[in-house]
Scaffold this motif. Structure first.
Motif, PDB file in Angstrom:
ATOM      1  N   GLU A   1       0.813  -1.209   0.000  1.00  4.70           N
ATOM      2  CA  GLU A   1       0.000   0.000   0.000  1.00  4.70           C
ATOM      3  C   GLU A   1       0.848   1.261   0.000  1.00  4.70           C
TER       4      GLU A   1
ATOM      5  N   PRO B   1       3.082   9.874   2.141  1.00  4.06           N
ATOM      6  CA  PRO B   1       2.222   8.686   2.081  1.00  4.06           C
ATOM      7  C   PRO B   1       3.046   7.416   2.295  1.00  4.06           C
TER       8      PRO B   1
ATOM      9  N   GLN C   1     -13.250  12.860   2.406  1.00  4.58           N
ATOM     10  CA  GLN C   1     -12.702  11.808   1.554  1.00  4.58           C
ATOM     11  C   GLN C   1     -11.388  11.258   2.088  1.00  4.58           C
ATOM     12  N   ALA C   2     -10.741  12.008   2.991  1.00  3.80           N
ATOM     13  CA  ALA C   2      -9.467  11.553   3.556  1.00  3.80           C
ATOM     14  C   ALA C   2      -9.650  10.432   4.563  1.00  3.80           C
TER      15      ALA C   2
ATOM     16  N   ALA D   1     -11.078   7.566   4.479  1.00  2.00           N
ATOM     17  CA  ALA D   1     -10.848   6.217   3.968  1.00  2.00           C
ATOM     18  C   ALA D   1      -9.370   5.929   3.737  1.00  2.00           C
ATOM     19  N   HIS D   2      -8.532   6.968   3.734  1.00  2.00           N
ATOM     20  CA  HIS D   2      -7.109   6.799   3.444  1.00  2.00           C
ATOM     21  C   HIS D   2      -6.233   7.094   4.656  1.00  2.00           C
TER      22      HIS D   2
ATOM     23  N   ASN E   1      -5.114   5.658   7.847  1.00  2.00           N
ATOM     24  CA  ASN E   1      -5.082   4.378   8.564  1.00  2.00           C
ATOM     25  C   ASN E   1      -4.429   4.542   9.933  1.00  2.00           C
TER      26      ASN E   1
ATOM     27  N   ILE F   1      -0.759   7.248   6.081  1.00  2.00           N
ATOM     28  CA  ILE F   1      -1.660   7.745   5.036  1.00  2.00           C
ATOM     29  C   ILE F   1      -1.481   6.894   3.787  1.00  2.00           C
ATOM     30  N   ASP F   2      -2.560   6.354   3.307  1.00  2.00           N
ATOM     31  CA  ASP F   2      -2.557   5.505   2.121  1.00  2.00           C
ATOM     32  C   ASP F   2      -2.144   6.324   0.887  1.00  2.00           C
TER      33      ASP F   2
ATOM     34  N   LYS G   1      -2.967   5.981  -1.944  1.00  2.00           N
ATOM     35  CA  LYS G   1      -4.095   6.117  -2.858  1.00  2.00           C
ATOM     36  C   LYS G   1      -4.922   7.372  -2.579  1.00  2.00           C
ATOM     37  N   LEU G   2      -4.523   8.128  -1.571  1.00  2.00           N
ATOM     38  CA  LEU G   2      -5.189   9.400  -1.296  1.00  2.00           C
ATOM     39  C   LEU G   2      -5.170  10.254  -2.563  1.00  2.00           C
TER      40      LEU G   2
END
Length: 204
Positions: A65, A103, A133-134, A136-137, A139, A165-166, A168-169
């Motif tokens: 990830e 990230p 929206q952040a 979900a990213h 963690n 932080i993923d 994919k952000l």
């Protein structure tokens, strides 16, 4: 029935019973062994935190990830702001107000708590994120949120938040605000800060 025939029949029955018990034991062992990954899969699907910090770091690396191959993405920088709100007589603040992270980078921030009342109080914190929206990213691998804690009069404690932080952000997100609201839980005993949260992870 002759003694030899009786003995032979008894031996045969014992052998059949042993085979059945061995099969049952093997099935139980196999079921118990399979329950571990099955339990983790169910908890992951339901969003229940059951992994230790070391396990989660390994999981993140295995899933690739961070930058697609388990590495930190140094090409991007995200500003993380730490906001706190105390509903009640608490001193509640992060050790730092903001950090710049990459990230995939494992980061820890300490939060400070103090009960400024002359009575024992129980409280808990609930997080929120901006932009939405952040969430979900973001963690969190370790967090005090959603657990109840008890502080004696004038007692101070510290508790960490560990996060990644993923990568994919979305690229247009440059700043994330992590906000906590800390409020009293009336009539609840809670657990003392400094003790391990209930349930091997607490929701992150």
């Amino acid at each position: 029935m002759p003694f030899r025939s009786f003995a032979a029949a008894l031996h045969r029955d014992n052998r059949h019973l042993f085979v059945k018990l061995a099969v049952v034991a093997a099935l139980m062992f196999g079921f118990g062994y399979a329950m571990v990954p099955l339990y983790k899969a169910i908890c992951n699907a339901l969003g229940i935190n059951v992994l230790s910090l070391a396990e989660k770091q390994t999981l993140l690396a295995e899933k690739g990830e961070a930058n697609g191959n388990g590495q930190i993405d140094y090409s991007r920088s995200i500003t993380v702001e730490f906001d706190t709100n105390a509903r009640g007589p608490w001193d509640f603040k992060p050790a730092v107000r903001h950090l710049t992270v990459h990230p995939g980078e494992l980061t820890q921030v300490m939060y400070e708590f103090k009960n400024v009342q002359d009575r024992t109080m129980a409280a808990q914190a609930i997080p929120s994120y901006a932009p939405m929206q952040a969430a979900a990213h973001f963690n969190k691998l370790e967090c005090f949120c959603f657990n109840e804690y008890t502080l004696k009069p004038g007692e101070s404690k510290q508790w960490p938040v560990v996060f990644v932080i993923d990568p994919k952000l979305p690229k247009d997100v440059k700043t994330i605000t992590l906000s906590y609201t800390f409020f009293e839980v009336a009539g609840k005993g809670g657990v003392k800060l400094g003790e391990a949260p209930r349930g091997a992870g607490a929701a992150l």
